[in-house]
Motif scaffolding. Sequence first.
Motif, short mmCIF file in Angstrom:
data_model
loop_
_atom_site.label_atom_id
_atom_site.label_comp_id
_atom_site.label_asym_id
_atom_site.label_seq_id
_atom_site.Cartn_x
_atom_site.Cartn_y
_atom_site.Cartn_z
N GLN A 24 1.00 -1.07 -0.19
CA GLN A 24 0.00 -0.10 -0.07
C GLN A 24 0.89 1.30 0.19
O GLN A 24 1.68 1.56 1.02
N PRO A 25 0.64 1.92 -1.11
CA PRO A 25 1.74 3.37 -0.96
C PRO A 25 1.14 4.27 0.08
O PRO A 25 0.17 4.47 0.19
N GLY A 26 2.23 4.95 0.71
CA GLY A 26 2.05 5.90 1.50
C GLY A 26 1.24 5.41 2.91
O GLY A 26 1.43 4.22 3.28
N ALA A 27 0.80 6.24 3.69
CA ALA A 27 0.19 6.17 5.07
C ALA A 27 -1.12 5.41 4.79
O ALA A 27 -2.02 5.43 3.80
N PHE A 28 -1.58 4.53 5.78
CA PHE A 28 -2.89 3.74 5.66
C PHE A 28 -3.73 3.79 6.88
O PHE A 28 -2.86 3.70 7.94
N ASP A 29 -4.84 3.69 7.18
CA ASP A 29 -5.57 3.67 8.42
C ASP A 29 -6.13 2.18 8.55
O ASP A 29 -5.92 1.29 7.65
N VAL A 30 -6.67 1.85 9.76
CA VAL A 30 -7.14 0.75 10.27
C VAL A 30 -8.15 0.25 8.94
O VAL A 30 -7.99 -1.12 8.67
N PRO A 31 -9.25 1.04 8.66
CA PRO A 31 -10.07 0.15 7.80
C PRO A 31 -9.69 -0.14 6.46
O PRO A 31 -9.68 -1.31 5.81
N VAL A 32 -8.43 0.91 5.85
CA VAL A 32 -7.75 0.25 4.79
C VAL A 32 -6.93 -1.06 4.87
O VAL A 32 -7.06 -2.14 3.84
N ALA A 33 -6.17 -1.18 5.92
CA ALA A 33 -5.61 -2.44 6.26
C ALA A 33 -6.76 -3.61 6.33
O ALA A 33 -6.19 -4.53 5.81
N ALA A 34 -7.65 -3.29 7.00
CA ALA A 34 -8.80 -4.46 7.05
C ALA A 34 -9.04 -4.82 5.55
O ALA A 34 -9.35 -6.23 5.43
N ALA A 35 -9.31 -3.81 4.78
CA ALA A 35 -9.84 -4.32 3.58
C ALA A 35 -8.80 -5.02 2.54
O ALA A 35 -8.93 -6.03 2.06
N ILE A 36 -7.51 -4.74 2.89
CA ILE A 36 -6.43 -5.29 2.37
C ILE A 36 -6.24 -6.72 2.78
O ILE A 36 -6.11 -7.74 1.96
N ALA A 37 -6.27 -6.84 4.08
CA ALA A 37 -6.10 -8.30 4.58
C ALA A 37 -7.45 -9.10 4.76
O ALA A 37 -7.43 -10.57 4.79
N GLY A 38 -8.68 -8.58 4.20
CA GLY A 38 -9.98 -9.11 4.36
C GLY A 38 -10.34 -9.64 5.68
O GLY A 38 -10.89 -10.81 5.83
N VAL A 52 -12.07 -5.29 11.30
CA VAL A 52 -11.54 -4.06 11.89
C VAL A 52 -10.73 -4.14 13.23
O VAL A 52 -9.62 -3.84 13.31
N CYS A 53 -11.46 -4.70 14.21
CA CYS A 53 -10.84 -5.15 15.46
C CYS A 53 -9.84 -6.02 15.66
O CYS A 53 -8.71 -5.64 16.31
N ASP A 54 -9.81 -7.09 14.73
CA ASP A 54 -8.45 -7.95 14.63
C ASP A 54 -7.30 -7.22 14.01
O ASP A 54 -6.36 -7.35 14.66
N VAL A 55 -7.71 -6.42 12.97
CA VAL A 55 -6.52 -5.80 12.35
C VAL A 55 -5.88 -4.75 13.03
O VAL A 55 -4.50 -4.40 13.14
N GLU A 56 -6.70 -3.94 13.60
CA GLU A 56 -6.21 -2.87 14.66
C GLU A 56 -5.20 -3.41 15.84
O GLU A 56 -3.96 -2.82 15.97
N ASP A 57 -5.64 -4.54 16.57
CA ASP A 57 -4.79 -5.28 17.56
C ASP A 57 -3.69 -5.55 16.78
O ASP A 57 -2.32 -5.45 17.39
N ALA A 58 -3.67 -5.87 15.53
CA ALA A 58 -2.20 -6.44 14.93
C ALA A 58 -1.43 -5.44 14.57
O ALA A 58 -0.10 -5.59 14.76
N LEU A 59 -2.15 -4.28 14.15
CA LEU A 59 -1.31 -2.91 13.76
C LEU A 59 -0.44 -2.79 14.71
O LEU A 59 0.74 -2.14 14.91
N ASP A 60 -1.13 -2.67 16.01
CA ASP A 60 -0.65 -1.95 17.31
C ASP A 60 0.59 -2.85 17.72
O ASP A 60 1.64 -2.30 18.10
N ASP A 61 0.33 -4.34 17.47
CA ASP A 61 1.55 -4.77 17.81
C ASP A 61 2.75 -4.57 16.81
O ASP A 61 3.89 -4.73 17.39
N LEU A 62 2.60 -4.56 15.58
CA LEU A 62 3.75 -4.21 14.64
C LEU A 62 4.20 -2.78 14.98
O LEU A 62 5.45 -2.72 14.98
#
Length: 248
Positions: A194-208, A211-221
């Motif tokens: 994903q070019p540039g910055a991205f938010d949680v909904p975008v990351a959730a869409a990319i990963a399929g 949102v709640c699971d992806v948000e926790d995973a992003l925080d871990d990263l």
Amino acid sequence: MSDVLTDTTGTAGAIRYRGRTGVPPQFRPPRAPGHFVGRGDELARIRTGGVTVLSGPGGVGKTALALKWLQDRGSGDQLYVDLAAREPVAELLRSFGLIEVPAGDRAAVFRSLAVRRQFTLLLDNADSAEQVTPLLPASGTVVVTTRKKLNLDQALEIAVEPLADDPLLGALLDLSYVELPERQARLYRLCAWQPGAFDVPVAAAIAGECVCDVEDALDDLVEKSLLTEVGDAFRFHELVRAHARTKR
């Protein structure tokens, strides 16, 4: 056993005190990251005596830097306080057996405890100068981490920037990557495209994923310094992005 803690400003209060000698486990500094490279200049600048403020964006490695410095220093009692926690000072005082301390006196009693025990303090995740200033003892060593410049009087402020290219960085990223749980590793690989910055909904869409699971995973990263948090968005350092894109 009773005791009286007297602050250097003259504030005094009779406090019931059980006389704990060791640092309670929840307020000992966490272990420094096992895989730590770079930051030699920043490590050399953190000073013994006085206040050092490490400022920079989320995920850049401020806490890891502070913990590495404490580990290398390796002397005296060290006290870790996460200022993002709920009522951290009140909980810390209770853990030392200092009970029934009125809210208005807690900062003064904390300062007295720090001076009396000659603690080296790590105040992590500070939000403002107003939050930190009341907790600074009259003497001793204090390291503060924050996402903002605090402009504290007589403090040394070190801006912690993203790591520059380093021959050891690739090996460090490989070690960090193999320790990731599968969800975080998959997100790391996918979001790097994903070019540039991205938010949680975008990351959730990319990963399929939700949102709640992806948000926790992003925080871990972010905690592992593989992502940088910028407001409500996330971004990769270009060197980290390039590494993530090599993974399959």
